[in-house]
Design a protein around this motif. Structure first.
Motif, short mmCIF file in Angstrom:
data_model
loop_
_atom_site.label_atom_id
_atom_site.label_comp_id
_atom_site.label_asym_id
_atom_site.label_seq_id
_atom_site.Cartn_x
_atom_site.Cartn_y
_atom_site.Cartn_z
N ASN A 126 34.82 68.45 71.06
CA ASN A 126 33.94 67.78 70.69
C ASN A 126 34.21 66.05 70.62
OD1 ASN A 126 34.95 67.59 68.29
ND2 ASN A 126 34.00 69.22 67.64
N GLY A 127 35.38 65.75 71.21
CA GLY A 127 35.71 64.42 71.09
C GLY A 127 36.08 63.75 69.48
N GLY A 128 36.14 64.73 68.62
CA GLY A 128 36.59 64.74 67.20
C GLY A 128 35.44 64.42 66.42
N MET A 129 34.22 64.83 66.76
CA MET A 129 32.89 65.00 66.24
C MET A 129 32.98 65.83 65.09
SD MET A 129 29.49 66.05 68.02
CE MET A 129 27.90 65.58 67.53
N TYR A 130 33.52 66.78 65.17
CA TYR A 130 33.90 67.68 64.15
C TYR A 130 35.35 68.29 63.86
CZ TYR A 130 33.35 72.33 61.73
OH TYR A 130 33.31 73.27 60.86
N MET A 131 35.89 68.39 62.73
CA MET A 131 37.33 68.48 62.57
C MET A 131 37.54 69.50 61.55
SD MET A 131 39.06 64.64 63.01
CE MET A 131 38.70 63.54 64.25
N ALA A 160 29.09 78.70 72.47
CA ALA A 160 28.71 78.44 71.09
C ALA A 160 28.34 76.88 71.07
CB ALA A 160 29.51 78.83 70.16
N SER A 161 28.36 76.28 70.05
CA SER A 161 28.13 74.71 69.94
C SER A 161 28.67 74.16 68.44
CB SER A 161 26.77 74.57 70.06
OG SER A 161 26.29 73.21 69.45
N VAL A 162 29.05 72.89 68.44
CA VAL A 162 29.60 72.43 67.34
C VAL A 162 28.36 72.64 66.19
CG1 VAL A 162 28.72 70.18 67.91
CG2 VAL A 162 30.51 70.44 66.47
N VAL A 163 27.13 72.47 66.51
CA VAL A 163 25.88 72.61 65.53
C VAL A 163 26.06 74.00 65.00
CG1 VAL A 163 24.84 70.78 66.76
CG2 VAL A 163 24.13 73.16 67.13
N GLY A 164 26.66 74.96 65.58
CA GLY A 164 26.64 76.22 64.96
C GLY A 164 27.58 76.16 63.72
N ALA A 165 28.63 75.24 63.78
CA ALA A 165 29.49 74.84 62.31
C ALA A 165 28.98 74.12 61.66
CB ALA A 165 30.96 74.71 63.15
N ALA A 195 22.94 58.07 68.35
CA ALA A 195 23.29 58.61 67.26
C ALA A 195 24.39 59.53 67.27
CB ALA A 195 22.17 59.21 66.30
N PHE A 196 24.40 60.62 68.31
CA PHE A 196 25.45 61.47 68.75
C PHE A 196 26.76 60.62 68.81
CE2 PHE A 196 22.81 65.21 69.40
CZ PHE A 196 23.58 66.06 68.63
N LEU A 197 26.46 59.64 69.66
CA LEU A 197 27.74 58.92 70.30
C LEU A 197 28.58 58.23 69.16
CD1 LEU A 197 26.67 57.53 73.54
CD2 LEU A 197 28.30 59.24 73.32
N THR A 198 27.83 57.66 68.06
CA THR A 198 28.42 57.01 66.91
C THR A 198 29.17 57.89 66.13
OG1 THR A 198 26.46 57.26 65.50
CG2 THR A 198 26.50 55.10 66.74
N GLN A 199 28.90 59.30 66.31
CA GLN A 199 29.59 60.17 65.57
C GLN A 199 31.01 60.76 66.24
OE1 GLN A 199 27.36 63.56 63.91
NE2 GLN A 199 25.45 62.28 64.56
N ILE A 200 31.21 60.32 67.52
CA ILE A 200 32.10 60.84 68.24
C ILE A 200 33.50 59.89 68.34
CG2 ILE A 200 32.90 61.62 70.53
CD1 ILE A 200 29.98 62.45 70.97
N PRO A 201 34.50 60.15 67.35
CA PRO A 201 35.90 59.36 67.42
C PRO A 201 36.35 59.09 68.83
CG PRO A 201 35.95 61.06 65.82
CD PRO A 201 34.84 61.37 66.34
N LEU A 202 36.26 59.87 69.69
CA LEU A 202 36.67 59.50 70.95
C LEU A 202 35.75 58.48 71.90
CD1 LEU A 202 38.37 62.68 72.61
CD2 LEU A 202 39.56 60.56 71.77
N GLY A 203 34.52 58.11 71.20
CA GLY A 203 33.72 57.08 71.79
C GLY A 203 32.91 57.46 72.90
N ARG A 204 32.94 58.65 73.60
CA ARG A 204 32.09 59.13 74.54
C ARG A 204 31.62 60.55 74.62
NH1 ARG A 204 35.59 62.47 77.84
NH2 ARG A 204 37.54 62.15 77.18
N ALA A 205 30.51 60.66 75.41
CA ALA A 205 30.21 62.18 75.53
C ALA A 205 31.12 63.03 76.44
CB ALA A 205 28.71 62.18 76.47
N GLY A 206 31.20 64.14 76.56
CA GLY A 206 32.08 65.26 77.13
C GLY A 206 31.47 65.43 78.42
#
Ligand code: NAP
Length: 250
Positions: free
Chosen positions: A245-250, A144-149, A206-217
């Motif tokens: 998702n590196g914490g992008m969605y919790m 699936a994907s985080v954007v589905g949620a 913009a995606f990277l700024t939303q990721i608490p772990l600070g990096r893409a997977g």
């Protein structure tokens, strides 16, 4: 591994990206992998995946097939069963994007994304369900994907397809559980593949700024979760959506 303990895995969209990483995480002697890809017909990426898995002693076939085509999928799975006798693992990974804002979205962009991302999951899962229930064993993992949620501007079609996968996963998990078939979904965040390479630099930032772990997977991050979900250790997990998702969605 003895011949009768051989397992057969079907992975959709296995020529590159996350699908290839999943195949490489699973590849071992004793496993037969059948994957598909669609475009272009002569795909060096598919050939590379085959070579890489063979180097790990895995038997592997790559077949050109549009997973959105119901009849073609039926014939494809019938062929897998003819040649290999069983399907133990199905990873519904193939997916596309046709991003644009709702007001500009063409009907063809909506239809293509829903067909390749969601209808394909119905096509493939239905095609293997009878065999898996007969075997009293099966592992289905849907990507699936985080954007589905959480939704995402410019991805109404993609987000709807991925939210659809989540509902499908839970429903089919309930239908097949009594036959020892588990059905789960993995919802990745921002993963570095050709799919995300197409995004404009600004969107990536913009995606990277939303990721608490600070990096893409990486595709391997997704592959390890899939590997766990099909393992014996995960036999009590079904109907779940595992987010990574590196914490992008919790
Ligand atoms: P990718 O690099 O673009 O690879 C997509 C794969 O799907 C390719 O093997 C492609 O093969 C295959 N495919 C596409 N259309 C197909 C069709 N009609 N029939 C059969 N195969 C088809 O994408 P990816 O990033 O690895 O994504 C894999 C999955 O993860 C997708 O479902 C995607 O939505 C999901 N996902 C990705 C991310 C991310 O950040 N990358 C995040 C969340 C979820 P051909 O090109 O040969 O057709």
């Amino acid at each position: 591994m003895a011949e009768d303990s051989k397992k057969v895995a079907v992975v959709t969209g296995g020529s590159r990206g996350i699908g290839r990483a999943i195949i490489m995480a699973l590849a071992e002697p004793g496993l037969t992998v059948v994957f598909n890809h669609f475009d272009p017909p002569e795909d060096t990426a598919a050939d590379e995946t085959i070579q890489m898995a063979q180097d790990k002693g895995c038997e592997i076939e790559g077949i050109r097939l549009d997973v959105a085509d119901y009849k073609a999928v039926q014939e494809f799975i019938a062929g897998v069963l003819d040649r290999h006798g069983r399907v133990d693992i199905l990873v519904n990974n193939a997916g596309i994007t046709r991003d644009t804002l709702l007001m500009r979205m063409k009907e063809v962009d909506w239809d293509a994304v829903l067909a390749v991302n969601l209808k394909s999951v119905f096509n493939c899962t239905q095609a293997v369900a009878r065999q898996m229930t007969k075997q009293r064993y099966g592992r289905v993992v849907n990507i699936a994907s985080v954007v589905g949620a959480m939704g995402n501007a410019g991805q109404a079609n993609y987000a709807a397809s991925k939210a659809g996968i989540m509902g499908f996963t839970k429903s089919v998990a309930r239908e097949l559980a009594s036959r020892n078939v588990t059905v789960n979904a993995v919802a990745p965040g921002f993963i570095e593949t050709e799919m995300t390479a197409q995004l404009p630099e600004k969107a990536k930032e913009a995606f990277l700024t939303q990721i608490p772990l600070g990096r893409a997977g990486q595709p391997e991050d997704v592959a390890q979760v899939v590997k766990f979900l099909i393992s014996e250790e995960a036999s009590y997990i079904t109907g779940q959506v595992i987010h990574l998702n590196g914490g992008m969605y919790m």
